[in-house]
Design an enzyme around this catalytic site. Structure first.
Site, PDB file in Angstrom:
ATOM      1  N   HIS A  62       0.822  -1.207   0.000  1.00 23.04           N
ATOM      2  CA  HIS A  62       0.000   0.000   0.000  1.00 23.04           C
ATOM      3  C   HIS A  62       0.860   1.263   0.000  1.00 23.04           C
ATOM      4  O   HIS A  62       1.332   1.704   1.048  1.00 23.04           O
ATOM      5  CB  HIS A  62      -0.884  -0.034   1.263  1.00 23.04           C
ATOM      6  CG  HIS A  62      -1.973   0.990   1.289  1.00 23.04           C
ATOM      7  ND1 HIS A  62      -3.216   0.736   1.819  1.00 23.04           N
ATOM      8  CD2 HIS A  62      -2.018   2.272   0.860  1.00 23.04           C
ATOM      9  CE1 HIS A  62      -3.972   1.811   1.720  1.00 23.04           C
ATOM     10  NE2 HIS A  62      -3.259   2.769   1.140  1.00 23.04           N
ATOM     11  N   HIS A  64       1.342   5.255  -2.153  1.00 25.16           N
ATOM     12  CA  HIS A  64       0.818   6.246  -3.102  1.00 25.16           C
ATOM     13  C   HIS A  64       2.032   6.885  -3.767  1.00 25.16           C
ATOM     14  O   HIS A  64       2.838   7.524  -3.087  1.00 25.16           O
ATOM     15  CB  HIS A  64      -0.013   7.301  -2.367  1.00 25.16           C
ATOM     16  CG  HIS A  64      -1.223   6.716  -1.684  1.00 25.16           C
ATOM     17  ND1 HIS A  64      -2.428   6.528  -2.331  1.00 25.16           N
ATOM     18  CD2 HIS A  64      -1.401   6.236  -0.435  1.00 25.16           C
ATOM     19  CE1 HIS A  64      -3.295   5.963  -1.489  1.00 25.16           C
ATOM     20  NE2 HIS A  64      -2.698   5.777  -0.329  1.00 25.16           N
ATOM     21  N   LEU A  65       2.169   6.675  -5.072  1.00 27.78           N
ATOM     22  CA  LEU A  65       3.351   7.210  -5.771  1.00 27.78           C
ATOM     23  C   LEU A  65       3.017   8.471  -6.565  1.00 27.78           C
ATOM     24  O   LEU A  65       3.914   9.105  -7.118  1.00 27.78           O
ATOM     25  CB  LEU A  65       3.980   6.144  -6.671  1.00 27.78           C
ATOM     26  CG  LEU A  65       4.488   4.890  -5.931  1.00 27.78           C
ATOM     27  CD1 LEU A  65       5.182   3.932  -6.907  1.00 27.78           C
ATOM     28  CD2 LEU A  65       5.435   5.240  -4.789  1.00 27.78           C
ATOM     29  N   ASN A  96      -5.398   5.919  -6.735  1.00 24.97           N
ATOM     30  CA  ASN A  96      -5.987   7.271  -6.628  1.00 24.97           C
ATOM     31  C   ASN A  96      -5.060   8.343  -7.195  1.00 24.97           C
ATOM     32  O   ASN A  96      -4.650   9.269  -6.517  1.00 24.97           O
ATOM     33  CB  ASN A  96      -6.409   7.600  -5.188  1.00 24.97           C
ATOM     34  CG  ASN A  96      -5.263   7.596  -4.193  1.00 24.97           C
ATOM     35  OD1 ASN A  96      -4.217   6.998  -4.436  1.00 24.97           O
ATOM     36  ND2 ASN A  96      -5.446   8.264  -3.066  1.00 24.97           N
ATOM     37  N   ASP A 156      -9.048   2.712  -2.661  1.00 25.31           N
ATOM     38  CA  ASP A 156      -8.396   3.326  -1.504  1.00 25.31           C
ATOM     39  C   ASP A 156      -8.382   4.844  -1.559  1.00 25.31           C
ATOM     40  O   ASP A 156      -8.154   5.452  -2.601  1.00 25.31           O
ATOM     41  CB  ASP A 156      -6.963   2.831  -1.339  1.00 25.31           C
ATOM     42  CG  ASP A 156      -6.339   3.456  -0.107  1.00 25.31           C
ATOM     43  OD1 ASP A 156      -6.877   3.241   0.983  1.00 25.31           O
ATOM     44  OD2 ASP A 156      -5.366   4.213  -0.249  1.00 25.31           O
ATOM     45  N   HIS A 236      -5.045  -0.804   6.057  1.00 29.43           N
ATOM     46  CA  HIS A 236      -4.731   0.023   7.232  1.00 29.43           C
ATOM     47  C   HIS A 236      -5.722  -0.053   8.404  1.00 29.43           C
ATOM     48  O   HIS A 236      -6.396   0.913   8.723  1.00 29.43           O
ATOM     49  CB  HIS A 236      -4.518   1.490   6.834  1.00 29.43           C
ATOM     50  CG  HIS A 236      -5.499   2.066   5.837  1.00 29.43           C
ATOM     51  ND1 HIS A 236      -6.857   2.007   5.997  1.00 29.43           N
ATOM     52  CD2 HIS A 236      -5.291   2.732   4.677  1.00 29.43           C
ATOM     53  CE1 HIS A 236      -7.428   2.617   4.971  1.00 29.43           C
ATOM     54  NE2 HIS A 236      -6.497   3.054   4.152  1.00 29.43           N
ATOM     55  N   ASN A 282      -5.641   9.280   7.374  1.00 27.77           N
ATOM     56  CA  ASN A 282      -6.909   8.590   7.241  1.00 27.77           C
ATOM     57  C   ASN A 282      -6.691   7.094   7.026  1.00 27.77           C
ATOM     58  O   ASN A 282      -6.043   6.743   6.048  1.00 27.77           O
ATOM     59  CB  ASN A 282      -7.667   9.164   6.036  1.00 27.77           C
ATOM     60  CG  ASN A 282      -9.144   9.204   6.279  1.00 27.77           C
ATOM     61  OD1 ASN A 282      -9.596   8.893   7.363  1.00 27.77           O
ATOM     62  ND2 ASN A 282      -9.889   9.577   5.259  1.00 27.77           N
ATOM     63  N   ASP A 309       1.179   2.649   3.679  1.00 28.27           N
ATOM     64  CA  ASP A 309       0.266   3.727   3.258  1.00 28.27           C
ATOM     65  C   ASP A 309       1.056   5.016   3.039  1.00 28.27           C
ATOM     66  O   ASP A 309       0.587   6.115   3.363  1.00 28.27           O
ATOM     67  CB  ASP A 309      -0.867   3.944   4.280  1.00 28.27           C
ATOM     68  CG  ASP A 309      -2.029   4.742   3.681  1.00 28.27           C
ATOM     69  OD1 ASP A 309      -1.978   5.092   2.489  1.00 28.27           O
ATOM     70  OD2 ASP A 309      -2.996   5.013   4.427  1.00 28.27           O
ATOM     71  N   HIS A 313       2.711  14.287   0.283  1.00 27.41           N
ATOM     72  CA  HIS A 313       1.942  15.474  -0.103  1.00 27.41           C
ATOM     73  C   HIS A 313       2.894  16.646  -0.284  1.00 27.41           C
ATOM     74  O   HIS A 313       3.859  16.794   0.484  1.00 27.41           O
ATOM     75  CB  HIS A 313       0.912  15.827   0.986  1.00 27.41           C
ATOM     76  CG  HIS A 313      -0.244  14.879   1.040  1.00 27.41           C
ATOM     77  ND1 HIS A 313      -1.161  14.763   0.025  1.00 27.41           N
ATOM     78  CD2 HIS A 313      -0.614  13.976   1.981  1.00 27.41           C
ATOM     79  CE1 HIS A 313      -2.068  13.839   0.350  1.00 27.41           C
ATOM     80  NE2 HIS A 313      -1.748  13.339   1.522  1.00 27.41           N
TER      81      HIS A 313
HETATM   82  O1  DOR Z   1      -4.160   9.266   4.857  1.00 27.86           O
HETATM   83  C1  DOR Z   1      -4.469   8.846   3.748  1.00 27.86           C
HETATM   84  N1  DOR Z   1      -3.887   9.317   2.634  1.00 27.86           N
HETATM   85  N2  DOR Z   1      -5.420   7.913   3.641  1.00 27.86           N
HETATM   86  C2  DOR Z   1      -5.901   7.508   2.461  1.00 27.86           C
HETATM   87  O2  DOR Z   1      -6.741   6.658   2.442  1.00 27.86           O
HETATM   88  C3  DOR Z   1      -5.423   8.119   1.205  1.00 27.86           C
HETATM   89  C4  DOR Z   1      -4.079   8.678   1.378  1.00 27.86           C
HETATM   90  C5  DOR Z   1      -3.664   9.584   0.274  1.00 27.86           C
HETATM   91  O3  DOR Z   1      -3.866   9.267  -0.907  1.00 27.86           O
HETATM   92  O4  DOR Z   1      -3.065  10.622   0.565  1.00 27.86           O
HETATM   93 ZN    ZN Z   2      -6.726   4.238   2.586  1.00 20.54          ZN
END
Ligand code: DOR
Ligand code: ZN
Length: 435
Positions: A62, A64-65, A96, A156, A236, A282, A309, A313
């Protein structure tokens, strides 16, 4: 240059085979050739692994790239480098992105870019619903049959709100033995929520997201997995109640696997008192009892995998007032250190168990061919060597990730990744990325 590499003098911990003890590993043309105490190989390049633990490369289910769409926050290249430096040889990026990875074209592009970068194997997760909007199923079959061979689907960031759609997805995915990974959150209870609902949220006057909003969706998902016979994975897990529901479901034979993120076994909602949005995530950081329940779940195998996870950002998005900040925190470069410092050293898990949750455990949850062990002749040499005793301080500015949103800046951790091999090639050597 010799095609043979001898990892000599390490403690080999291979949870998939149960091996834990001194052993050398001979790698020939990217493949494991021999595993034994005192391997002799004339002409092999020797890598001194004295004092190091040698284990399968880690697998992150899990991450996020952010590519395509938010390359200012992370790219497949920067995220792959962060992963390699964290000891990973395989990562599963969530869909996402912008555009959403809900069709064969996007998942193929992500997989191809991962191959081009070549620092870790990238196994994309496809979206369950079109645009992750929760209205109609995406073409799971087309993604499964694509060059990316997707076998894991998730919306997700959002839950699959409609039970009917989750049921359909679980049934449909059975045709190609794929798994549906759900982000369990009842949005009708979390609308506008900023943090875990409890004493701290009441004190701070921030709207809370109760643990029940996760637990009721976990319960629903488990019932639907049971009804359909489909494979469910729960992302998560953050609450003790969720861990307990999964434990009971596993005991009655439901086909479910689960993951927990390092922040959910190391941090609590008390962190929100700082109003530093780096702690906004989250599902949210919960209470001490939840942290301990997640640790216990990892210890007894109710929770199969540690998954970061990793959620980078951009600074201008994240470094704003709490309520305006997006949820998410970095994870790839601190996961091993947190597992060792917070789970192994305090005695929650033995080292071999903890490494299982980073290797063979996640490899059980979906197909990641060649990863997770066992370390045996014929297997691709996807290996990590780390120094379990080395102490280091997390420095946000020094991370390979493009983003800086780690909640662990300044924290002392044990366990330094020294070498990582992907199919026998160094991606990390002497603690530095090779590209
Ligand atoms: O904290 C989170 N960030 N929870 C998620 O489910 C998505 C993720 C994100 O894409 O930043
Ligand atoms: Zn999530």
């Amino acid at each position: 240059m010799s095609r043979k590499l001898l990892l000599r003098g390490g403690r080999l911990v291979d949870p998939a085979s149960g091996h834990d003890g001194a052993a050398d590993v001979l790698v020939d043309h990217g493949v494991i050739a021999e595993v034994d105490a005192g391997v002799r190989a004339a002409g092999a390049r020797v890598v001194d692994c004295g004092g190091l633990v040698v284990c399968p490369g880690f697998v992150d289910l899990h991450v996020h790239l952010r590519e395509p769409g938010r390359e200012d926050a992370e790219t497949i290249e920067s995220g792959s480098r962060a992963a390699a430096l964290g000891g990973y040889t395989a990562v599963c990026p969530m869909p996402n992105t912008d555009p959403v990875a809900d069709n064969a074209g996007v998942v193929e592009m992500v997989a191809a870019r991962g191959r081009e970068v070549g620092l870790v194997d990238v196994f994309p997760v496809g979206a369950v619903t079109l645009g992750q909007r929760g209205a109609e199923l995406a073409e799971l079959g087309a993604m499964a049959r694509s060059a990316a061979a997707v076998d894991c689907f998730s919306d997700d960031g959002h839950p699959i709100r409609e039970a009917r759609l989750l049921r359909l997805a679980l049934e449909y995915a059975r045709a190609f033995d794929a798994v549906i990974a759900d982000h369990a959150e009842d949005s009708s209870l979390t609308d506008g929520a900023q943090m875990h609902e409890g004493e701290v949220s009441a004190m701070l006057g921030l709207r809370g997201w109760p643990a029940a909003a996760e637990e009721m969706v976990v319960a629903r998902d488990l019932l639907l997995a049971e009804l359909t016979g489909g494979r469910l994975h729960l992302c998560h897990l953050s609450s003790g109640g969720s861990v307990e529901l999964v434990r009971a479901a596993k005991a009655r034979g439901v086909r479910v696997t689960a993951e927990a993120a390092p922040h959910h076994f190391t941090l609590t909602d008390e962190e929100a008192r700082s109003f530093d949005p780096v702690f906004k995530v989250n599902p949210p950081l919960r209470e001490k009892a939840d942290v301990e329940a997640v640790r216990q779940g990892l210890a007894d195998g109710t929770v199969d995998a540690v998954a970061t996870d990793h959620a980078p950002h951009a600074r201008e998005d994240k470094e704003v007032e709490w309520a305006a900040a997006p949820p998410g925190m970095l994870g790839l470069e601190t996961a091993l250190g947190l597992v060792l410092s917070e789970l192994v050293e305090p005695g929650w898990l033995r080292l071999s168990q903890a490494l299982e949750r980073l290797t063979a455990g996640p490899a059980r949850c979906r197909r990641v061919p060649g990863h997770g062990g066992p370390i045996e002749p014929g297997a691709p040499a996807n290996l990590t060597a780390f120094d379990p005793a080395a102490r280091w301080a997390v420095d946000a500015a020094a991370l390979a990730s493009r983003a800086r949103n780690t909640p662990y800046h300044g924290r002392q951790l044990s366990g330094r990744v020294v070498h990582v091999l992907l199919r026998g090639s160094f991606t990390v050597r002497d603690g530095g990325a090779t590209r």
